[in-house]
Design a protein around this motif. Structure first.
Motif, PDB file in Angstrom:
ATOM      1  N   ILE A  60      -4.996  49.882 -66.268  1.00  0.00           N
ATOM      2  CA  ILE A  60      -4.821  49.062 -65.080  1.00  0.00           C
ATOM      3  C   ILE A  60      -6.037  49.254 -64.191  1.00  0.00           C
ATOM      4  O   ILE A  60      -6.428  50.378 -63.901  1.00  0.00           O
ATOM      5  N   TYR A 596       2.934  53.625 -58.306  1.00  0.00           N
ATOM      6  CA  TYR A 596       2.771  53.900 -59.730  1.00  0.00           C
ATOM      7  C   TYR A 596       1.297  53.981 -60.136  1.00  0.00           C
ATOM      8  O   TYR A 596       0.959  53.759 -61.292  1.00  0.00           O
ATOM      9  N   HIS A 644       4.790  45.648 -66.051  1.00  0.00           N
ATOM     10  CA  HIS A 644       3.965  45.300 -64.897  1.00  0.00           C
ATOM     11  C   HIS A 644       3.747  43.801 -64.804  1.00  0.00           C
ATOM     12  O   HIS A 644       3.674  43.095 -65.813  1.00  0.00           O
ATOM     13  N   LEU A 646       0.598  41.845 -63.771  1.00  0.00           N
ATOM     14  CA  LEU A 646      -0.825  42.161 -63.664  1.00  0.00           C
ATOM     15  C   LEU A 646      -1.574  40.945 -63.129  1.00  0.00           C
ATOM     16  O   LEU A 646      -1.603  39.881 -63.767  1.00  0.00           O
ATOM     17  N   ALA A 652      -1.709  45.673 -60.081  1.00  0.00           N
ATOM     18  CA  ALA A 652      -0.453  45.594 -60.830  1.00  0.00           C
ATOM     19  C   ALA A 652       0.710  46.039 -59.967  1.00  0.00           C
ATOM     20  O   ALA A 652       0.595  46.956 -59.159  1.00  0.00           O
ATOM     21  N   HIS A 653       1.849  45.363 -60.146  1.00  0.00           N
ATOM     22  CA  HIS A 653       3.125  45.797 -59.601  1.00  0.00           C
ATOM     23  C   HIS A 653       3.991  46.254 -60.777  1.00  0.00           C
ATOM     24  O   HIS A 653       4.205  45.497 -61.724  1.00  0.00           O
ATOM     25  N   CYS A 654       4.499  47.475 -60.703  1.00  0.00           N
ATOM     26  CA  CYS A 654       5.469  47.934 -61.702  1.00  0.00           C
ATOM     27  C   CYS A 654       6.828  47.361 -61.305  1.00  0.00           C
ATOM     28  O   CYS A 654       7.401  47.733 -60.278  1.00  0.00           O
ATOM     29  N   GLU A 657      11.414  49.492 -65.472  1.00  0.00           N
ATOM     30  CA  GLU A 657      11.103  50.588 -66.390  1.00  0.00           C
ATOM     31  C   GLU A 657      12.351  51.022 -67.137  1.00  0.00           C
ATOM     32  O   GLU A 657      13.477  50.755 -66.707  1.00  0.00           O
TER      33      GLU A 657
END
Length: 782
Positions: A60, A596, A644, A646, A652-654, A657
């Motif tokens: 990332i 993150y 993510h 992207l 990036a945003h997570c 998960e």
């Protein structure tokens, strides 16, 4: 429209512009009641989803966040302007759509505060005005012990609203909170960072309480307000507290009693050192509710509120102590404690290390103890309660306040399967209050028992909370009057003040504000760099959601359509890989946004898969899942998967998960509706050996999400074999090589839940109009 300036606020056009920006964060025409983009979706699949060239990236690219989060809440001036803007320009928005209720027959006086005058009423999720009157300008606190059915003494604080220093006179409803983190205490210079962050401005020697944020109680009894609020009338004080106070203070000013209880075995309450069962806590609360209902200042209408532990206790009361309980609002809380602490069968040591340290300090260090009750002036009873539950060094009870003792406790906890955990929690062969015996399937929420009553339940959760999976499942399995709200929040940045009043006004005061006429589910679709879109549905996931499959390829791509050729790709597990101490797993110890950024390094210690750029905006709404077929070179295999959004610039945003231990891959039959997600028992009897070289299949369910990925963005999947800061790693385990099967009919694939374009859940204009910026999204861009 460009963003309005301060000088524009006093003009009607300026108000129109500002209202559009404040409520929606988007450009709207002042003469329209809905935005032009009321829904997003896929026009064609699979060919229409991804466009542009494919590329491979091993990590990332991190840069500065794309927005600045501000802590705290909007200023009173800004909220006052918002109300005026609603009057001047926005009322057509509120009148012309459902759900929610708005009535407008003229403009209220400037700064009139909440009013029961039907000339100006708004009742929407997170936006509530005109139905409930502020009646108090202060409150008084008292504390005492109350004995429950087995004689155990429970410590509790009672807060009652006052006007001019006198009680209001008439009996009022009561909202209770039961805590394991001290109902009230004197701040110490040894407080944890979590406590210091949640009670900013409190210095050593100051009074602190789970109920109080804005007020000071120098005599431990009488509320005093900061200078700017000292001479406000009840309506203006309530408005000020909406910006600056706690939800309990806000409820107090609107005519509710508040009770804060030290849960059995915590704070100043007496009780066992080994910890009470869910059944015992529920019965304790049942007895206390009877006691409250018999007080002359309580009208018998009782509710509960609170998050995390405070929410779990509500689930216990709902299951085993709901005779007097009319409505609850459990927030950021589990229905199944095992899945909350062992997601995918992997022990969440990041959360539990800090939690044990916090709890051990509060029960083992005198400076961090709860306040004694009023009658215990010398603290003798408090010391007796604490002494009775303090375990001997090295026993299996609550850990001592040393790092070594905590690590020993975590090592024991890490090896627990569900059946061993249930046994230790007293969930097997339980004797219930009605004389029957049986097992409790999961705690703290026992659906079979909870559904015997009619307590109304408003489940709250956030997409980035540690318990995000469980809020929708609680709603789906309850048959009592119910609502669900899923916000763009983590465990510490939710915003509930006005919505709590709306909920309890309906259920405890009988105010017909329309909250139960709305669709049952309200949720926020988050998006990068923008305000969330608030939507409603009768269920979550919404009706019509379908899975879009993206196959994993050996060259690091995710493709839709024809499956790529069958092939294998491997990586060696690196125990130093981590999602970082700012990730979801650390739970309650986080700041306003998750971080993150550590995954930039972790991406190089695992596998990374990316989609092509999105040809159009993609609405993800539900539980993503990863069907992952792999083999291990060792006798263990654990996978940590991160999804993510992207951006083209690499930020990036997570967004979701999932963790999974492949020893628990045997599918099972769920005891409740899991909303289409896989069910694994995590019991010792269902464990399967991990045979080196043998291919295994498991479905790794991600945390749920509602996310709008813009056109041009990519989806990125990161797989690692460890999460050093958050997941327990046995010292003797050697890092295995994990080999992923890609391509072919049985290849690994990511499943994305996507609503139909023609039936996307509608947007609720005006919902959470005053949501603080810090509560607009639960994760920061990295």
């Amino acid at each position: 429209y460009p963003p309005p300036t301060m000088t524009d606020w006093n003009t009607v056009p300026g108000m129109i512009q500002a209202l559009n920006h404040l409520i929606t964060g988007r450009q709207l025409s002042a003469c329209r009641s809905h935005p032009t983009e009321t829904h997003v979706g896929l026009r064609s699949m699979p060919s229409g989803l991804f466009t542009g060239s494919l590329r491979r990236s091993r990590g990332i690219a991190l840069s500065a966040p794309d927005f600045t989060m501000q802590r705290g809440r909007p200023t009173s001036d800004r909220r006052r302007f918002l109300r005026n803007a609603m009057i001047a320009a926005g009322l057509p928005l509120f009148v012309s759509f459902l759900p929610g209720r708005a009535e407008a027959r003229g403009s209220p006086p400037e700064d009139s505060g909440p009013s029961d005058d039907a000339a100006f009423r708004i009742s929407l999720p997170g936006t509530y005005r005109g139905y409930s009157q502020g009646i108090a300008d202060g409150f008084l606190r008292s504390s005492r012990y109350v004995a429950v059915r087995d004689g155990t003494r429970m410590a509790l604080d009672i807060y009652r609203p006052t006007l001019g220093g006198h009680f209001t006179g008439e009996p009022l409803p009561l909202v209770a909170m039961s805590t394991g983190y001290r109902r009230a205490w004197i701040m110490s210079d040894r407080e944890s960072p979590l406590v210091r962050r949640k009670w900013p401005g409190r210095q050593a020697g100051d009074f602190a309480s789970q109920a109080v944020r804005a007020a000071r109680l120098p005599d431990l009894r009488t509320a005093t307000w900061p200078e700017e609020a000292q001479h406000l009338a009840p309506a203006q004080l309530a408005d000020w507290l909406l910006d600056n106070g706690s939800v309990c203070e806000y409820l107090l000013m609107h005519g509710y009693n508040i009770a804060i209880i030290d849960t059995r075995g915590t704070g100043a309450s007496f009780g066992s050192a080994t910890g009470p069962s869910a059944l015992q806590i529920g019965q304790d609360l049942d007895d206390l509710f009877e006691w409250f209902a018999a007080r002359p200042w309580c009208d018998g209408n009782i509710g509960m509120i609170g998050a995390s532990w405070h929410g779990a206790v509500q689930h216990m009361a709902l299951s085993y102590g709901a005779r007097r309980l009319k409505a609850v609002m459990p927030q950021m809380t589990p229905i199944d404690q095992y899945l909350g602490l062992w997601p995918g069968g992997i022990y969440n040591i990041g959360l539990m290390r800090d939690w044990f340290e916090l709890r051990a300090g509060q029960d083992g260090i005198a400076e961090l103890s709860a306040l004694p009750v009023d009658a215990d002036q010398d603290g003798k009873l408090l010391r007796a309660a604490m002494s009775a539950r303090r375990p001997a060094e090295g026993t299996s009870g609550e850990p001592t306040a040393t790092r070594e003792g905590i690590e020993r406790q975590n090592a024991i906890m890490a090896g627990l399967t569900r059946d061993r955990f249930q046994l230790g929690q007293g969930l097997l062969d339980v004797s219930f209050g009605d004389g029957t015996r049986g097992n409790i399937a999961q705690a703290p929420l026992d659906f079979a028992r909870a559904n015997l009553g009619q307590t109304a339940v408003y489940s709250w959760n956030g997409w980035w909370d540690i318990y995000a999976r469980e809020g929708p499942m609680a709603h789906a399995n309850l048959t009592t009057p119910r609502k669900l709200l899923m916000g763009p929040w983590n465990h510490g940045n939710y915003w509930d003040t006005s919505e709590a009043l709306r909920w309890f006004d309906y259920w405890l005061k009988g105010i017909d504000n329309g909250i139960m006429e709305e669709p049952e589910v309200v949720f926020a679709t988050a998006q990068p760099g923008g305000r969330p879109l608030w939507r409603h549905s009768e269920t979550f996931p919404p009706p019509g959601v379908r899975d879009v499959h993206l196959a994993l390829t050996t060259d690091g791509l995710m493709t839709a359509g024809v499956a790529p050729p069958r092939a294998l790709v491997s990586f060696e597990t690196d125990d130093s890989a981590t999602s970082g101490p700012g990730a979801r797993a650390w739970g309650f110890s986080l700041g306003p946004q998750l971080d993150y950024s550590a995954l930039e390094d972790a991406a190089g210690k695992g596998l990374v898969f990316e989609s092509a750029p999105l040809g159009e905006a993609l609405d993800i709404c539900g539980y993503p899942a990863l069907r992952l077929r792999l083999s291990s070179s060792s006798n263990h295999a654990r996978v940590f998967a991160f999804l993510h959004d992207l951006a083209p610039d690499g930020r990036a945003h997570c967004i979701a998960e999932g963790w999974f231990d492949y020893r628990f891959r045997k599918p099972g039959i769920a005891p409740y509706d899991t909303l289409g997600t896989a069910w694994y028992s995590f019991a010792a009897s269902d464990m399967l050996p991990v045979v080196p070289g043998e291919t295994m299949l498991a479905t790794i369910d991600f945390t749920p999400i509602a996310w709008l990925a813009p056109a041009g963005h990519r989806l990125q999947l990161i797989l690692t074999g460890a999460d050093r800061d958050n997941a327990y790693q046995a010292p003797a385990e050697a890092p295995p090589v994990l080999t992923i099967l890609c391509g072919g009919e049985e290849g690994s694939a990511l499943q994305l839940p996507v609503p139909p374009q023609s039936g996307a859940p509608p947007i609720i204009e005006g919902a959470f109009a005053a949501l603080p910026e810090a509560s607009a999204v639960g994760v920061v861009a990295g």
